[in-house]
Scaffold this motif. Sequence first.
Motif, PDB file in Angstrom:
ATOM      1  N   LEU A   1       0.934  -1.158   0.229  1.00 37.20           N
ATOM      2  CA  LEU A   1      -0.126  -0.035   0.007  1.00 37.20           C
ATOM      3  C   LEU A   1       0.820   1.064   0.072  1.00 37.20           C
ATOM      4  O   LEU A   1       2.004   1.246   0.772  1.00 37.20           O
ATOM      5  CB  LEU A   1      -1.043   0.063   1.445  1.00 37.20           C
ATOM      6  CG  LEU A   1      -2.140   0.990   1.419  1.00 37.20           C
ATOM      7  CD1 LEU A   1      -2.983   0.829   0.157  1.00 37.20           C
ATOM      8  CD2 LEU A   1      -2.798   0.625   2.873  1.00 37.20           C
ATOM      9  N   LEU A   2       0.411   2.115  -0.896  1.00 37.45           N
ATOM     10  CA  LEU A   2       1.278   3.330  -0.955  1.00 37.45           C
ATOM     11  C   LEU A   2       2.665   3.287  -1.274  1.00 37.45           C
ATOM     12  O   LEU A   2       3.477   4.165  -1.001  1.00 37.45           O
ATOM     13  CB  LEU A   2       1.331   4.140   0.230  1.00 37.45           C
ATOM     14  CG  LEU A   2      -0.305   4.942   0.397  1.00 37.45           C
ATOM     15  CD1 LEU A   2      -0.274   5.260   2.099  1.00 37.45           C
ATOM     16  CD2 LEU A   2      -0.641   5.940  -0.367  1.00 37.45           C
TER      17      LEU A   2
ATOM     18  N   PHE B   1       4.844   1.213   0.209  1.00 38.97           N
ATOM     19  CA  PHE B   1       5.657   0.968   1.332  1.00 38.97           C
ATOM     20  C   PHE B   1       5.802  -0.572   1.429  1.00 38.97           C
ATOM     21  O   PHE B   1       4.820  -1.361   1.313  1.00 38.97           O
ATOM     22  CB  PHE B   1       4.985   1.507   2.705  1.00 38.97           C
ATOM     23  CG  PHE B   1       4.901   2.657   2.853  1.00 38.97           C
ATOM     24  CD1 PHE B   1       6.186   3.619   2.841  1.00 38.97           C
ATOM     25  CD2 PHE B   1       3.729   3.478   2.801  1.00 38.97           C
ATOM     26  CE1 PHE B   1       6.158   4.971   2.905  1.00 38.97           C
ATOM     27  CE2 PHE B   1       3.906   5.045   3.015  1.00 38.97           C
ATOM     28  CZ  PHE B   1       4.918   5.701   3.037  1.00 38.97           C
TER      29      PHE B   1
ATOM     30  N   PRO C   1       3.097  -3.105   6.084  1.00 38.84           N
ATOM     31  CA  PRO C   1       1.918  -2.684   6.362  1.00 38.84           C
ATOM     32  C   PRO C   1       2.020  -1.904   7.725  1.00 38.84           C
ATOM     33  O   PRO C   1       1.261  -0.793   7.385  1.00 38.84           O
ATOM     34  CB  PRO C   1       1.073  -3.711   6.674  1.00 38.84           C
ATOM     35  CG  PRO C   1       1.779  -4.993   6.512  1.00 38.84           C
ATOM     36  CD  PRO C   1       3.268  -4.459   6.118  1.00 38.84           C
TER      37      PRO C   1
ATOM     38  N   SER D   1       2.688   1.769   6.216  1.00 36.60           N
ATOM     39  CA  SER D   1       1.486   2.178   5.434  1.00 36.60           C
ATOM     40  C   SER D   1       0.628   2.544   6.747  1.00 36.60           C
ATOM     41  O   SER D   1      -0.191   3.762   6.524  1.00 36.60           O
ATOM     42  CB  SER D   1       0.924   0.974   4.994  1.00 36.60           C
ATOM     43  OG  SER D   1       1.769   0.394   3.980  1.00 36.60           O
TER      44      SER D   1
ATOM     45  N   TYR E   1       1.600   5.877   8.233  1.00 32.83           N
ATOM     46  CA  TYR E   1       1.517   7.222   7.197  1.00 32.83           C
ATOM     47  C   TYR E   1      -0.099   7.606   7.102  1.00 32.83           C
ATOM     48  O   TYR E   1      -0.208   8.719   7.321  1.00 32.83           O
ATOM     49  CB  TYR E   1       1.898   6.452   5.951  1.00 32.83           C
ATOM     50  CG  TYR E   1       2.361   7.658   4.772  1.00 32.83           C
ATOM     51  CD1 TYR E   1       3.292   8.481   4.705  1.00 32.83           C
ATOM     52  CD2 TYR E   1       1.133   7.964   3.804  1.00 32.83           C
ATOM     53  CE1 TYR E   1       3.579   9.392   3.830  1.00 32.83           C
ATOM     54  CE2 TYR E   1       1.407   9.094   2.941  1.00 32.83           C
ATOM     55  CZ  TYR E   1       2.623   9.826   3.181  1.00 32.83           C
ATOM     56  OH  TYR E   1       2.748  10.690   1.898  1.00 32.83           O
TER      57      TYR E   1
ATOM     58  N   HIS F   1       8.041   6.483  -2.788  1.00 36.64           N
ATOM     59  CA  HIS F   1       8.046   5.571  -1.733  1.00 36.64           C
ATOM     60  C   HIS F   1       8.547   3.983  -2.095  1.00 36.64           C
ATOM     61  O   HIS F   1       9.277   3.545  -1.627  1.00 36.64           O
ATOM     62  CB  HIS F   1       6.528   5.210  -1.110  1.00 36.64           C
ATOM     63  CG  HIS F   1       5.965   6.584  -0.370  1.00 36.64           C
ATOM     64  ND1 HIS F   1       4.693   6.534  -0.256  1.00 36.64           N
ATOM     65  CD2 HIS F   1       6.641   7.553   0.057  1.00 36.64           C
ATOM     66  CE1 HIS F   1       4.425   7.698   0.373  1.00 36.64           C
ATOM     67  NE2 HIS F   1       5.589   8.492   0.566  1.00 36.64           N
TER      68      HIS F   1
ATOM     69  N   THR G   1      11.297   1.480   4.395  1.00 42.51           N
ATOM     70  CA  THR G   1       9.796   1.747   4.554  1.00 42.51           C
ATOM     71  C   THR G   1       9.260   0.514   5.280  1.00 42.51           C
ATOM     72  O   THR G   1       8.174  -0.005   5.052  1.00 42.51           O
ATOM     73  CB  THR G   1       9.163   1.726   2.950  1.00 42.51           C
ATOM     74  OG1 THR G   1       9.594   0.419   2.398  1.00 42.51           O
ATOM     75  CG2 THR G   1       9.623   2.852   2.272  1.00 42.51           C
TER      76      THR G   1
END
Lengths: 58, 561
Positions: free
Chosen positions: A2-3, A5, A8, A11, A14, B213, B236
Amino acid sequence: MLLGFEDPWVSLVYILCILSSLLCVVWGAFKWNAEATEEPEEEVRHWAEEEDKVEEEL
Amino acid sequence: MDSMWMTLCVIIYLFVVGYLGYRGYRGTHTATDYLVGGRKIHPYVMAMSYGATFISTSAIVGFGGAAGVFGMGLLWLTFLNIFAGIFLAFVFFGGRTHVMGLRLDAHTFPELLGRRFQSRFVQGGAALLVFIFMPLYTSAVLIGAAKYLGEQLAIPYEAALFVFSIIIALYVIMGGIKGVMYTDALQGTIMLAGMTALILLTYSKLGGVVPAHQALTDLASQVPEKLAKGGHLGWTSMPKLGSPLWWTLVSTIVMGVGIGVLAQPQLAVRYMTVKSRREINRAVPIGGIFILMMTGVAFVVGALTNVYFFNNTGKISIAAAGGDVEAIIPMFVKASMPGWFSVLFMLALLSAAMSTISSQFHAMGTSLGRDLVEQSLRKGRASGGLLATRVGILIGIVVSVYLGYELEKQFGKTGTEIVARGTAIFFGLCACAFLPMYIGALWSRAITKAGAIAGMLSGAFASVFWMLFVHEKESTALLLCKKLFGVRSLGIRMVEGTEPGQMVEQFIRHGKFIWAFVDPLIIGLPLAVIVTIVVSMLSRKFSEDHLRRCFGGLAKAKQAS
């Protein structure tokens, strides 16, 4: 992913950052005109008197 | 050319700041104006002032750089800053503090506590703690700002330190809280503009939100071996659960949020500057967005600098910055952003520092002048209400600047170390000494005067003891433990000789030195809570009249009788 990244949890945080700011906005909008005149008259008067006294001293 | 623009912009900026300080001075006629802005501050100004005081340069440059190393897991700190530091703080603490401050006619945080617990000792003691421990915190911010300003404008550090302090001193002493808050609002607005431009330019440079990202996610294989061993799984991802890096991240977040923020005098007094609870509610959205745009942007951009540096130099950020975490964000701005942005960003960082320092100066001065000399010792009233406070601010400024200048000069690296711990020391102390009493003051009718005093003293002594003798980070810097007992900390007698950098590894390997790593907050806060409650249970309660005065219902009760 998701997004973009990997994790999770990242994400989630964020999105949570943005949502918590939105919560602040919604709260402010919802309460925009609430609780304006709750200060008891007597206390406000007392405070004004005190202020006058200080002013005189100055 | 750029440096000419920079100098010109700084001069214009300082003139505008000076003008706003003058506006504050012109609008200040009474002690109430000087201390709480006549209780008529606009919610935008209040929220911006709270946020700008909260966020110093190190929150952007230091923590942003840390995100360049740890990655976006640090965003948990932003989430907690917004949710606890703004939403819960304003909605729960703010509203009650405002109303009680008005009912008790309090003008400062120590005065609120003192009147709530009918104790001049509480007011004087709280003020004394602020006045003793805040200068170190102020010095920490002041030195950082003067160094940055000196580098940017190519002037010596000493000159930057003195010019900077004199300008802030002028508008704080003359304009009081109005001078502080008006300039804070301008500074907060500049910070907001700078950070908004930073996130937009960064995302657009890296191809958009998700592609940026994604590019950072794809860099996971570039994590240095040493960090990967510590549990780093990429910028990330959160570090591996339970790994050393995970612990470091979690403790950074927990300490970064600093429960102490809730009980900081210079922030709590903001709630008393507005007209009613309505203004505090209106300030919530501004505060929430402000913090998102400060630490949120700093952490996202800090992590994304890895993509930029890797694409352009083949190195990740920390390698490109030569191992200096604090250099990551300034280097990124210098290398990747247009010239006009460098100027804006410099002004934003200058604003971040000035807004924090001005509030610290004001809080120190009011503690000494208003709380300690005027109210607690009952002296100075006859000599003219504000004189003691103004002199108090001047003394606070001189002490802070002296610490900033002399500690480094006298003790070199050791001096720098002491000042560097200033922020943590002050936050820890505020949480231990003030938080239990403050929560008790706002919500409980059962906390007594003796309970409040005992809680404040035990919290303060426990945290100071822990900092001086046990918590390795402070006890090493403060030197007293070494002098008295010949060891850096009583908690790590067994690993004497280990370099500070190896401490965490030692701890993980042996697990025996845990006390040296336990934050003073973990010891002092629960102790203060227990003492406050137990002593309150054993001592005399407040009269019903006083409680009505604090919590409301006084007017009604009088009418009924």
